[in-house]
Design a protein around this motif. Structure first.
Motif, PDB file in Angstrom:
ATOM      1  N   THR A 159       0.834  -1.208   0.000  1.00 50.65           N
ATOM      2  CA  THR A 159       0.000   0.000   0.000  1.00 50.65           C
ATOM      3  C   THR A 159       0.868   1.258   0.000  1.00 50.65           C
ATOM      4  O   THR A 159       0.602   2.230  -0.707  1.00 50.65           O
ATOM      5  CB  THR A 159      -0.921   0.013   1.230  1.00 50.65           C
ATOM      6  OG1 THR A 159      -1.755  -1.141   1.200  1.00 50.65           O
ATOM      7  CG2 THR A 159      -1.797   1.264   1.233  1.00 50.65           C
ATOM      8  N   VAL A 160       1.939   1.223   0.793  1.00 55.23           N
ATOM      9  CA  VAL A 160       2.859   2.362   0.836  1.00 55.23           C
ATOM     10  C   VAL A 160       3.463   2.583  -0.545  1.00 55.23           C
ATOM     11  O   VAL A 160       3.536   3.714  -1.045  1.00 55.23           O
ATOM     12  CB  VAL A 160       3.950   2.143   1.892  1.00 55.23           C
ATOM     13  CG1 VAL A 160       5.007   3.259   1.795  1.00 55.23           C
ATOM     14  CG2 VAL A 160       3.354   2.114   3.284  1.00 55.23           C
ATOM     15  N   TYR A 161       3.913   1.526  -1.180  1.00 56.17           N
ATOM     16  CA  TYR A 161       4.518   1.657  -2.514  1.00 56.17           C
ATOM     17  C   TYR A 161       3.525   2.246  -3.507  1.00 56.17           C
ATOM     18  O   TYR A 161       3.877   3.096  -4.331  1.00 56.17           O
ATOM     19  CB  TYR A 161       5.006   0.283  -3.005  1.00 56.17           C
ATOM     20  CG  TYR A 161       6.213  -0.253  -2.255  1.00 56.17           C
ATOM     21  CD1 TYR A 161       7.156   0.619  -1.709  1.00 56.17           C
ATOM     22  CD2 TYR A 161       6.412  -1.628  -2.111  1.00 56.17           C
ATOM     23  CE1 TYR A 161       8.263   0.124  -1.029  1.00 56.17           C
ATOM     24  CE2 TYR A 161       7.518  -2.131  -1.437  1.00 56.17           C
ATOM     25  CZ  TYR A 161       8.436  -1.238  -0.889  1.00 56.17           C
ATOM     26  OH  TYR A 161       9.528  -1.731  -0.217  1.00 56.17           O
ATOM     27  N   ARG A 162       2.294   1.760  -3.447  1.00 53.51           N
ATOM     28  CA  ARG A 162       1.273   2.265  -4.383  1.00 53.51           C
ATOM     29  C   ARG A 162       1.013   3.751  -4.140  1.00 53.51           C
ATOM     30  O   ARG A 162       0.866   4.530  -5.084  1.00 53.51           O
ATOM     31  CB  ARG A 162      -0.029   1.459  -4.230  1.00 53.51           C
ATOM     32  CG  ARG A 162      -0.001   0.097  -4.892  1.00 53.51           C
ATOM     33  CD  ARG A 162      -1.426  -0.439  -5.074  1.00 53.51           C
ATOM     34  NE  ARG A 162      -2.149  -0.541  -3.821  1.00 53.51           N
ATOM     35  CZ  ARG A 162      -2.185  -1.632  -3.056  1.00 53.51           C
ATOM     36  NH1 ARG A 162      -1.514  -2.708  -3.427  1.00 53.51           N
ATOM     37  NH2 ARG A 162      -2.882  -1.644  -1.938  1.00 53.51           N
ATOM     38  N   ASP A 163       0.944   4.152  -2.875  1.00 53.87           N
ATOM     39  CA  ASP A 163       0.690   5.572  -2.565  1.00 53.87           C
ATOM     40  C   ASP A 163       1.832   6.451  -3.056  1.00 53.87           C
ATOM     41  O   ASP A 163       1.615   7.534  -3.604  1.00 53.87           O
ATOM     42  CB  ASP A 163       0.508   5.748  -1.053  1.00 53.87           C
ATOM     43  CG  ASP A 163      -0.810   5.148  -0.558  1.00 53.87           C
ATOM     44  OD1 ASP A 163      -1.667   4.862  -1.425  1.00 53.87           O
ATOM     45  OD2 ASP A 163      -0.967   4.981   0.657  1.00 53.87           O
ATOM     46  N   VAL A 164       3.062   5.993  -2.825  1.00 46.85           N
ATOM     47  CA  VAL A 164       4.223   6.773  -3.263  1.00 46.85           C
ATOM     48  C   VAL A 164       4.230   6.879  -4.783  1.00 46.85           C
ATOM     49  O   VAL A 164       4.507   7.949  -5.357  1.00 46.85           O
ATOM     50  CB  VAL A 164       5.524   6.129  -2.750  1.00 46.85           C
ATOM     51  CG1 VAL A 164       6.741   6.783  -3.420  1.00 46.85           C
ATOM     52  CG2 VAL A 164       5.618   6.268  -1.245  1.00 46.85           C
ATOM     53  N   GLU A 165       3.908   5.816  -5.461  1.00 48.85           N
ATOM     54  CA  GLU A 165       3.858   5.834  -6.930  1.00 48.85           C
ATOM     55  C   GLU A 165       2.774   6.790  -7.425  1.00 48.85           C
ATOM     56  O   GLU A 165       2.971   7.528  -8.396  1.00 48.85           O
ATOM     57  CB  GLU A 165       3.588   4.419  -7.447  1.00 48.85           C
ATOM     58  CG  GLU A 165       3.644   4.315  -8.964  1.00 48.85           C
ATOM     59  CD  GLU A 165       3.419   2.884  -9.440  1.00 48.85           C
ATOM     60  OE1 GLU A 165       3.277   2.718 -10.669  1.00 48.85           O
ATOM     61  OE2 GLU A 165       3.380   1.965  -8.604  1.00 48.85           O
ATOM     62  N   ALA A 166       1.644   6.802  -6.727  1.00 53.52           N
ATOM     63  CA  ALA A 166       0.555   7.707  -7.118  1.00 53.52           C
ATOM     64  C   ALA A 166       0.961   9.161  -6.912  1.00 53.52           C
ATOM     65  O   ALA A 166       0.661  10.032  -7.750  1.00 53.52           O
ATOM     66  CB  ALA A 166      -0.710   7.391  -6.321  1.00 53.52           C
ATOM     67  N   LEU A 167       1.641   9.439  -5.808  1.00 53.14           N
ATOM     68  CA  LEU A 167       2.107  10.804  -5.548  1.00 53.14           C
ATOM     69  C   LEU A 167       3.100  11.250  -6.624  1.00 53.14           C
ATOM     70  O   LEU A 167       3.022  12.375  -7.141  1.00 53.14           O
ATOM     71  CB  LEU A 167       2.766  10.891  -4.171  1.00 53.14           C
ATOM     72  CG  LEU A 167       1.825  10.857  -2.966  1.00 53.14           C
ATOM     73  CD1 LEU A 167       2.624  10.700  -1.669  1.00 53.14           C
ATOM     74  CD2 LEU A 167       0.990  12.128  -2.904  1.00 53.14           C
TER      75      LEU A 167
END
Length: 292
Positions: free
Chosen positions: A3-11
């Motif tokens: 989830t953290v990786y996905r959020d960072v990628e989205a940002l």
């Protein structure tokens, strides 16, 4: 972790400068000094907010300090590039709404009227009509419009359709404690556009036919009104051998047309109606007599 990786990628995909700092004390970091764009404003969008011409009207509504503070806060919240654009816009452009040779209306009750509009409170007012007759009205105020330096109140007397009142003609005002229900279907911008169109149509009650000299289109627009002259030019025929054109022009009245057309001197000739042609000839004869 995923989830953290996905959020960072989205940002990162949204343009936020997030980067990975490796090592035992590493992690994800935000680039130093980065500030988000206020609601995603671009430089052009932020600049346009400072071209809204609000300081004068805001001060008249009693919101001058609030508007100034809001502008400072908006500038401070913007990233460097949009902030620079907005600052240059404010330095290089200034809007002055009223026309030349006229002062803005004196509107001592504007702040009280605006509070009644905002709070949906009925307003008891004495109002001076065009014929200098003073009447008393209790109205439900729907909105305020600033037109060419003059404030207009759009309000509905009890059980009637909305009307317009020039705020400068309000002689006294009392805000009533009740709260009225503003019609959900009422749209201030739509009402004003229809009112302005109807007003122009009601104002021009006559037509005159004139011959005009070449090269005076701008002077015609200044004297008779841009919309009126543009409509007349669109329906005009070809110029004659000397470049003169024949126009059919809408006017408020025959008497009013005389004084307007006299401003144009020998560069205009009235062809019709005969009544106006006679008034022009009479005035010119009197002027010739006066000046010998």
């Amino acid at each position: 972790m995923r989830t953290v990786y996905r959020d960072v990628e989205a940002l990162a995909g949204a343009g936020v400068p997030v980067y990975a700092d490796r090592g035992p004390a590493g992690g994800y970091r935000l680039l130093d000094g980065y500030r988000t764009r206020l609601n995603g404003l671009t430089a052009a969008e932020a600049s346009s907010l400072f071209l809204a011409g609000l300081p004068g009207p805001a001060a008249a509504l009693g919101l001058g300090d609030s508007a100034a503070n809001a502008g400072l806060k908006l500038l401070a919240a913007l990233p460097p590039e949009p902030r620079s654009h907005a600052a240059r816009m404010r330095e290089r452009f200034h809007l002055d709404v009223p026309g030349w040779y006229r002062d803005a209306d004196e509107v001592p009750f504007l702040s009280q009227v605006s509070e009644a509009v905002w709070g949906q409170h009925p307003l008891r007012m004495t109002y001076q009509r065009w014929g200098r007759q003073v009447v008393e009205r209790v109205v439900e105020p729907y909105g305020l419009v600033l037109k060419a330096g003059s404030w207009y109140l759009v309000a509905a007397p009890a059980g009637q359709h909305p009307r317009t009142y020039r705020v400068a003609r309000i002689r006294s005002a009392l805000t009533l404690p009740e709260v009225f229900e503003r019609p959900q279907s009422f749209d201030l911008e739509d009402f004003w556009c229809r009112y302005a169109k109807d007003f122009r149509e009601r104002m021009y009650t006559a037509e005159v036919v004139v011959r005009v000299a070449p090269g005076i289109d701008d002077l015609l627009r200044y004297t008779l009104g841009g919309d009126v002259v543009d409509a007349a030019l669109a329906g005009a025929g070809e110029p004659d051998a000397d470049g003169w054109r024949t126009l059919t022009v809408a006017v408020e009245s025959i008497t009013h047309a005389r004084w307007l057309l006299l401003r144009l001197g020998e560069r205009v000739e009235v062809l019709d109606p005969p009544q106006l042609r006679g008034l022009m000839a009479e005035t010119i004869a009197n002027l010739a007599k006066m000046y010998g």
